[in-house]
Scaffold this motif. Structure first.
Motif, PDB file in Angstrom:
ATOM      1  N   SER A 222       4.740  -7.800  -0.033  1.00 16.05           N
ATOM      2  CA  SER A 222       3.769  -7.056  -0.850  1.00 16.05           C
ATOM      3  C   SER A 222       3.405  -5.698  -0.272  1.00 16.05           C
ATOM      4  N   MET A 223       4.001  -5.326   0.867  1.00 19.06           N
ATOM      5  CA  MET A 223       3.644  -4.073   1.519  1.00 19.06           C
ATOM      6  C   MET A 223       4.851  -3.145   1.599  1.00 19.06           C
ATOM      7  N   SER A 224       4.574  -1.867   1.842  1.00 18.80           N
ATOM      8  CA  SER A 224       5.628  -0.864   1.891  1.00 18.80           C
ATOM      9  C   SER A 224       5.929  -0.404   3.306  1.00 18.80           C
ATOM     10  N   GLN A 225       5.288  -1.016   4.279  1.00 18.30           N
ATOM     11  CA  GLN A 225       5.518  -0.648   5.669  1.00 18.30           C
ATOM     12  C   GLN A 225       5.283  -1.859   6.554  1.00 18.30           C
ATOM     13  N   ASN A 226       5.709  -1.772   7.775  1.00 16.79           N
ATOM     14  CA  ASN A 226       5.543  -2.878   8.704  1.00 16.79           C
ATOM     15  C   ASN A 226       4.066  -3.142   8.993  1.00 16.79           C
ATOM     16  N   ALA A 227       3.777  -4.411   9.295  1.00 14.88           N
ATOM     17  CA  ALA A 227       2.405  -4.813   9.601  1.00 14.88           C
ATOM     18  C   ALA A 227       2.447  -6.045  10.489  1.00 14.88           C
ATOM     19  N   TYR A 228       1.305  -6.347  11.089  1.00 17.67           N
ATOM     20  CA  TYR A 228       1.229  -7.541  11.928  1.00 17.67           C
ATOM     21  C   TYR A 228       1.373  -8.781  11.053  1.00 17.67           C
ATOM     22  N   VAL A 229       2.210  -9.708  11.500  1.00 15.90           N
ATOM     23  CA  VAL A 229       2.371 -10.999  10.838  1.00 15.90           C
ATOM     24  C   VAL A 229       2.427 -12.074  11.917  1.00 15.90           C
ATOM     25  N   MET A 230       2.281 -13.333  11.502  1.00 15.74           N
ATOM     26  CA  MET A 230       2.431 -14.454  12.420  1.00 15.74           C
ATOM     27  C   MET A 230       3.612 -15.293  11.963  1.00 15.74           C
ATOM     28  N   VAL A 231       4.664 -15.293  12.755  1.00 16.60           N
ATOM     29  CA  VAL A 231       5.852 -16.086  12.441  1.00 16.60           C
ATOM     30  C   VAL A 231       5.552 -17.549  12.761  1.00 16.60           C
ATOM     31  N   PRO A 232       5.712 -18.450  11.799  1.00 15.51           N
ATOM     32  CA  PRO A 232       5.321 -19.855  12.005  1.00 15.51           C
ATOM     33  C   PRO A 232       6.040 -20.530  13.163  1.00 15.51           C
TER      34      PRO A 232
END
Length: 508
Positions: A469-479
């Motif tokens: 849903s975003m157009s640039q990288n962002a912090y995420v949590m890989v399960p």
């Protein structure tokens, strides 16, 4: 002499008749609510009749003034008590009717222009070029375009853009004159570098509500090892004591319509076994990097599922855990504060001693803390004070839920009962039907017993990725799939009736 005897007995007869009708009406009300087991309604009815008989004997003859006025006073007290209890019952049923059985979800698609644009309505924007997203949330955009056509009588001139940032830049740089956008995306843009002020650069001139049905799945029936017979009431919406429910709790950060879609910042699954009286809470971090049910396998932050509606949230979690979700509860943060304050505050258990950084001025001790609504909200939203960040926030959210459960199941609830009922409307909703809740209340009153509530949080590893849903990288949590698999195992055990312990849900 006969006339005097009639006059002597007439006031008492009238009092007795009024009381009998009040008792009859009260009993009918109890039956109507469907909240009280029949055996208790019978006991209440018989008890009221005995009291009526006593009052009848006291008011039988008006010439026996002392007895008559004692009986009349008792009758008045009885009417007042019946009236007060009836009001409480009416308030309960009215509040439950308002918040239960919600079967629709709403996505709001807005039409936005620049702040300095002269257009105030869609009619003013006739002839404008409207920027739209070419793929993201296209079905809702197309539904909004249909509504615009019916409102204005002409098709909107559209320009397609491949990303949120591209469309936002086009509006700011006047490459298009307006944009048509799911309002939930404004929160997504605010998270992106360089777009935190975008909302202040635009103005909404129209809004279109896209409604969808919130689907329910049939509750699962667990088999009692002592009784292999399946209940005749085990069909859809049946609430028998051997059923297992999976319920999704969503916390949304919105002050608007409860049915409006928004980022889901709280994502907790409850597995409820009504036979064993066990509840397992499983928290999934908001930044969990998982495929959404509408993203064709592309990964996104779990919180973004809320933009597309509660159905997408539930479907996404079903994909992650391999389960069926029967119902959902949704609460907005504004309502959260109201409910906690209406309860007179709650006691929460903190794993750490810390000062909140998201809202200054709040300190929480390790162990028990008695908090009001604002403090509870700060507690469950805090993540910067913890090395585990969002993981600990999920645990704190479950601690707050536990505090609420403890308070509403205690006698203290009666002190603030009416204010609690008032606080629910407009800030809390669920698609659980009234009959289901009524049946669970009846079972609890009939069988008694306490509930065991346990909690578990899945984990993951922080990373920098480009969400769907975003157009640039962002912090995420890989399960961390080992924790997901453990959550699946714990939920399955609760469904099967296995009694878990604190050690079973330990993070160690």
């Amino acid at each position: 002499m006969r006339i005097n005897r009639r006059r002597d007995r007439l006031p008492g007869t009238i009092i007795s008749l009024v009381l009998f009708l009040a008792i009859l009406a009260f009993t009918v009300l109890l039956l109507y609510t469907n909240l009280i087991p029949m055996k208790y309604i019978g006991i209440i009815f018989l008890g009221l009749l005995v009291l009526l008989l006593l009052i009848r004997l006291l008011v039988l003859k008006i010439r026996k003034k002392v007895r008559f006025w004692i009986g009349a006073a008792l009758g008045l007290i009885m009417l007042i008590v019946l009236g007060a209890v009836s009001f409480y019952i009416y308030k309960t049923v009215s509040s439950l009717d308002t918040i239960t059985g919600v079967n629709k979800d709403t996505v709001e698609v807005g039409v936005f222009v620049r702040q300095d644009d002269n257009a105030q309505t869609m009619q003013d924007a006739a002839g404008y070029s409207f920027g739209i997203l070419s793929e993201l949330d296209r079905s809702n955009t197309d539904s909004a375009l249909e509504q615009i056509y019916y409102e204005t009588g002409s098709e909107a001139d559209t320009v397609e853009y491949t990303s949120l940032t591209e469309m936002a830049d086009a509006l700011v740089r006047e490459n298009c004159q307006a944009i048509i956008l799911n309002s939930g995306y404004l929160d997504v843009l605010a998270q992106m570098d360089g777009y935190d002020a975008f909302s202040s650069q635009i103005r909404q001139i129209a809004a279109y509500k896209i409604e969808s049905v919130v689907e329910r799945k049939e509750p699962e029936v667990s088999v009692d090892p002592q009784n292999t017979q399946t209940s005749e009431n085990s069909g859809n919406d049946a609430a028998v004591t051997d059923e297992v429910y999976t319920v999704y709790i969503s916390g949304i950060d919105t002050r608007g319509d409860m049915t409006a879609s928004s980022l889901s910042d709280v994502n907790i699954l409850l597995t409820i076994n009504t036979r064993t009286k066990q509840i397992l809470m499983v928290s999934t971090p908001r930044d969990y990097y998982v495929p959404l049910s509408i993203s064709n396998g592309a990964r996104d932050k779990l919180t973004h599922a809320g933009i597309y509606g509660v159905n997408v949230c539930m479907d996404t979690l079903e994909m992650l855990y391999g389960i069926d979700i029967n119902y959902y509860f949704r609460l907005n943060f504004g309502g959260f504060i109201k409910i906690i304050d209406a309860l007179g505050g709650i006691t929460i258990n903190s794993d750490y001693d810390f000062d909140s950084k998201n809202v200054s001025g709040y300190h929480f001790n390790k162990g028990e803390n008695y908090v009001n609504g604002e403090q509870a909200l700060a507690f469950c939203r805090e993540r910067y004070s913890f090395s585990e960040g969002d993981r600990q926030r999920g645990r704190n959210q479950m601690a707050v839920i536990q505090g609420v459960v403890d308070k509403i199941t205690s006698p203290d609830l009666l002190k603030n009962y009416l204010s609690v009922m008032d606080s629910l409307e407009g800030c809390f909703e669920t698609n659980v039907p009234y009959d289901i809740i009524a049946s669970l209340v009846r079972d609890q009153l009939d069988e008694g017993g306490s509930w065991q509530v346990l909690s578990y949080s899945v984990d993951g590893t922080g990373d920098n990725q480009k969400p769907y849903s975003m157009s640039q990288n962002a912090y995420v949590m890989v399960p961390d799939m080992t924790t997901v698999e453990k959550a699946q195992d714990l939920m399955q055990k609760v469904r099967e009736g296995v009694m878990l312990s604190d050690a079973d849900v330990s993070r160690q």
